[in-house]
Scaffold this motif. Sequence first.
Motif: not given
Length: 186
Positions: A41-44, A49-50
Motif C-alpha cells: 500500500p502507498r501512504e493513505g 477501499v483502494h
Amino acid sequence: MNKKLFVISGCSGVGKGTVINKFMERNKDFILSVSCTTRKPREGEIDGVHYFFLTKEKFEQNIKEDKFLEYAQFAENYYGTKKKYIKQKFEEGYNIILEIETNGALQVKEKMPEAVLIFIAPPSVEELEQRLRGRHTEDEDTIQKRLAQVKTELERSKKYDYIVINDNIDRAVKEIESIVKSHDAK
Ligand code: 5GP
C-alpha cells in the motif's frame, strides 16, 4: 436495466485517476471496481477501499482456482479483478468501471465482448514523463520501468474502442460521459 462494464486504461502518470474520480463524482450509478494486488500500500491507501492487498501466495492460489476475470503482472506485482466482485456489483445494480492496465483490459474484452474499452492517452510522451516525475511517489528505477511500459500500452491501445486525449480534465470527463451515454448506460 442492463448494466454495463467500462474498462479504462491509460499510461502511468497520464492523469487517469483524476479523470476517473471526477467522472465517479458526477455519475453515482457507477462503481469503481476494487482490484486485488500484491504491491505494498502507498501512504493513505486502505485495504478494501483502494485495493485488496494480497500476498503473492494468496494471489497465486486465486489464479489456480480461476477466481479472476482478468489478471496481469505489472512493475513486478500482480493485479487482478475478481469475477465474484463484478457479479456482485452488477447484482447491486451498478454500472462498473475497471481502471486496469492494457493486458488485463484485452482479457476482459475476450471474455466479455460487450465490455467497452476506453484508453486515456497523454497529449505527448514528454508531458507524460514530466507528470510521472512530478508525482514523487516512485524511485528512478520504477519510473524507467513504467516509461518502458508506455510504449507497449500505446501499441495495445489500438485495440480499444475509444481513445480519449487528456489535454484537459473536464473535457476528457465530458467525452467519457458522452461515450457512456452512447452505450445506453445512463
Ligand atoms: P498502481 O500500482 O499505480 O495503483 O497501478 C499500476 C497499474 O495497475 C495501473 O496501470 C492500473 O491501472 C493497473 N491495475 C490496477 N488494478 C488492476 C487490475 O485489477 N488488473 C489489471 N490488469 N491492472 C490493474
